[in-house]
Motif scaffolding. Structure first.
Motif, mmCIF file in Angstrom:
data_model
loop_
_atom_site.group_PDB
_atom_site.id
_atom_site.type_symbol
_atom_site.label_atom_id
_atom_site.label_comp_id
_atom_site.label_asym_id
_atom_site.label_seq_id
_atom_site.Cartn_x
_atom_site.Cartn_y
_atom_site.Cartn_z
ATOM 1 N N GLU A 1 3.301 -4.276 7.622
ATOM 2 C CA GLU A 1 4.086 -4.329 8.819
ATOM 3 C C GLU A 1 4.164 -5.935 9.268
ATOM 4 N N ARG A 2 4.207 -6.601 8.372
ATOM 5 C CA ARG A 2 4.552 -8.225 8.759
ATOM 6 C C ARG A 2 6.087 -8.050 8.914
ATOM 7 N N GLY B 1 10.125 -8.551 0.098
ATOM 8 C CA GLY B 1 10.413 -8.195 1.457
ATOM 9 C C GLY B 1 9.610 -6.946 1.915
ATOM 10 N N MET B 2 10.040 -5.884 1.000
ATOM 11 C CA MET B 2 9.476 -4.404 1.326
ATOM 12 C C MET B 2 7.972 -4.448 1.480
ATOM 13 N N ARG B 3 7.485 -5.086 0.573
ATOM 14 C CA ARG B 3 5.783 -5.124 0.671
ATOM 15 C C ARG B 3 5.442 -5.704 1.960
ATOM 16 N N ASN C 1 11.661 -10.113 7.583
ATOM 17 C CA ASN C 1 13.066 -10.737 8.005
ATOM 18 C C ASN C 1 13.351 -11.833 7.552
ATOM 19 N N LYS C 2 12.317 -12.970 7.311
ATOM 20 C CA LYS C 2 12.578 -14.320 6.897
ATOM 21 C C LYS C 2 13.052 -14.175 5.479
ATOM 22 N N LEU D 1 3.805 1.449 -2.368
ATOM 23 C CA LEU D 1 4.071 1.091 -1.091
ATOM 24 C C LEU D 1 3.981 2.321 -0.329
ATOM 25 N N ASP D 2 4.705 3.116 -0.801
ATOM 26 C CA ASP D 2 4.537 4.308 0.146
ATOM 27 C C ASP D 2 3.251 5.087 0.226
#
Lengths: 204, 306
Positions: free
Chosen positions: B110-111, B103-105, B116-117, B73-74
């Motif tokens: 940037e979604r 979630g991190m993905r 957050n959901k 991801l980084d």
């Protein structure tokens, strides 16, 4: 007085930002000290021949900044340079405005060099190919920092700068870039970056 | 910062560095233990390990998938991140830990609302899930909402008062907002629970120095000295001691005794600094310049401060 960047100055700034993508980074720009101040030297660009990468991560603490400024100032005097500017790349991609840290350091530099500039890196436009310059240059006018239009005139030789920066990014030279933080971690790390300087020279 | 686009890999890691799969696996473990964020290296080593030696890794493979996914991801390697994530989802279908990775993905893409959901769903199920709460705070940070991040982190710490990583994060957030008093408070918490950690002492000293004023300078000098007692090779503490003692000695508000004492401390620090540079420069021509520069700098500072 507008500043101009050599390939070496530009590419080391970009390499510094590329080495620490998740951090804010900053550094100083140095120019050659001119012997006489010509009467009509207003309008002639100040050529920043090199940069010294300073810190990554937390930029807002004073003591090491003071040490760096004093040490680099001494080094400049020995090499007939003068600290002429300050660069910073913020932590977040979309944030490229100069903040309080940038303004404070630039003000400090201005005490010794009246036309000090702030150079901000636009993280969102950083690419391997470097097809466009990613700097924003700010000058101090009437107590405010105003950005000027960046053209290829802001570079001693843009196509050379572009070619060299792109090559060094591809080759991951940023892994070997030394900033002042690295130096404080191990004094043998040389913040003048002779190895990278040589790579730049070899590519010229 | 937007990650640079990856270039084509030419040679394999094992070829280039002449290492076997066990060394690669051990390297990954060391980086995990030290919490290093050398994501490009992790991706290089991890991707090769996974694609060519998966069967040999045993149960280690799951933690390696997690580590490589985060590193991917980084580096904007969503392809690799998705591969790792899908393997983890298959193996641990109801896991909160894997849901956090999803979630991190989303964060990396940037979604943030969707991310957050995800985290809210985890917290509905398990209100004590600290990882999900920290991710929500990270989203605020990524969105530039420093003040809100600080507020949420303070609330978090009221509940999880022993979370050192959180106290340190909070101190950094405060420093970025130039709220040095509160940053100092966070570092005080860390020093209390980690009295032998020279880094916390030294960072506290830096914050105090930045706050300014004679009292804070004296405090900073004491804590730089303490950091040195804990680790006599901490150069920042050594320089900090020199700077703070010099400033105190130069202050018009101090008594003659305080001035004399601090000049002694500064002189001692200067000797140590010169010695450290001498040791570092042994044998190299370039570093002799560095040593000379430092000597001159210290001398010039004595002149301006006296």
């Amino acid at each position: 007085m507008p500043i101009q960047l050599t390939s070496q100055a530009y590419c080391k700034m970009v390499l510094h930002a590329a080495k620490y993508p998740h951090c804010a980074v900053n550094g100083l720009l140095v120019a050659e000290k001119t012997k006489e101040k010509k009467k009509d030297s207003h309008g002639e660009p100040v050529l920043c021949v090199d940069c010294v990468p300073l810190f990554h991560g937390t930029l807002a603490l004073a003591p090491m900044l003071e040490v760096a400024l004093t040490l680099i100032d001494t080094w400049c005097k020995e090499n007939s340079y003068v600290i002429a500017g300050y660069y910073q790349a913020n932590e977040r991609t979309k944030d490229s405005r100069p903040n309080q840290v940038a303004e404070k350091v630039a003000a400090r530099i201005s005490e010794n060099f009246s036309d000090a500039a702030i150079v901000m890196l636009d993280n969102s436009r950083l690419t391997m190919s470097c097809f466009e310059p990613i700097v924003l240059i700010y000058d101090h006018h009437e107590n405010k920092w105003k950005s000027r239009e960046v053209t290829f005139d802001c570079f001693e030789d843009w196509s050379e700068a572009q070619k060299i920066t792109s090559a060094l990014l591809e080759g991951r030279s940023y892994e070997n870039l030394i900033d002042f933080d690295n130096h404080l971690d191990d004094l043998r790390n040389d913040w003048t970056n002779p190895v990278i300087n040589k790579s730049v020279l070899d590519l010229c | 910062m937007a990650s640079v686009v990856k270039r084509e890999k030419m040679a394999s890691v094992s070829e280039m560095y002449d290492v076997g799969w066990e060394e690669m696996r051990d390297k990954l473990r060391k980086w995990r233990e030290d919490n290093c964020r050398n994501s490009e290296q992790i991706v290089d080593v991890g991707e090769e390990l996974i694609s060519e030696h998966a069967s040999k890794l045993g149960d280690d493979i799951w933690i390696i998938y997690e580590q490589v996914m985060i590193a991917a991801l980084d580096c904007s390697r969503d392809d690799l991140a998705l591969t790792c994530l899908q393997e983890l989802r298959k193996q641990f279908p109801d896991s909160h830990r894997v849901k956090r990775l999803s979630g991190m993905r989303l964060e990396a893409l940037e979604r943030y609302d969707e991310a957050n959901k995800h985290y809210d769903a985890i917290l509905q199920d398990d209100p004590t899930n600290t990882a999900a709460r920290k991710r929500k705070i990270s989203i605020l940070k990524a969105q530039g909402k420093g003040t809100e991040a600080i507020r949420e982190l303070n609330e978090y710490l009221e509940q999880f008062v022993g979370d050192q990583e959180a106290w340190h994060e909070l101190s950094e957030l405060y420093i970025n907002e130039h709220d040095y008093g509160k940053a100092a408070f966070c570092l005080e918490e860390l020093m209390m629970t980690n009295p032998h950690n020279h880094l916390y002492c030294e960072q506290y000293a830096e914050v105090k120095y930045t706050q300014g004023g004679l009292e804070n300078l004296e405090l900073s000098r004491k804590y730089f000295a303490q950091a040195l007692r804990l680790n006599n090779r901490n150069m920042r503490a050594l320089f900090g001691l020199y700077m703070s003692a010099s400033h105190i000695a130069a202050s018009p508000k101090v008594s003659a005794k305080v001035k004399k004492d601090n000049m002694k401390y500064a002189a001692w620090a200067a000797t140590q600094i010169n010695r450290a540079y001498k040791m570092a420069g042994r044998g190299t021509k370039e570093n002799k310049c560095s040593m000379k520069t430092v000597e001159e700098m210290l001398e010039s500072m004595q002149i301006t401060m006296s």
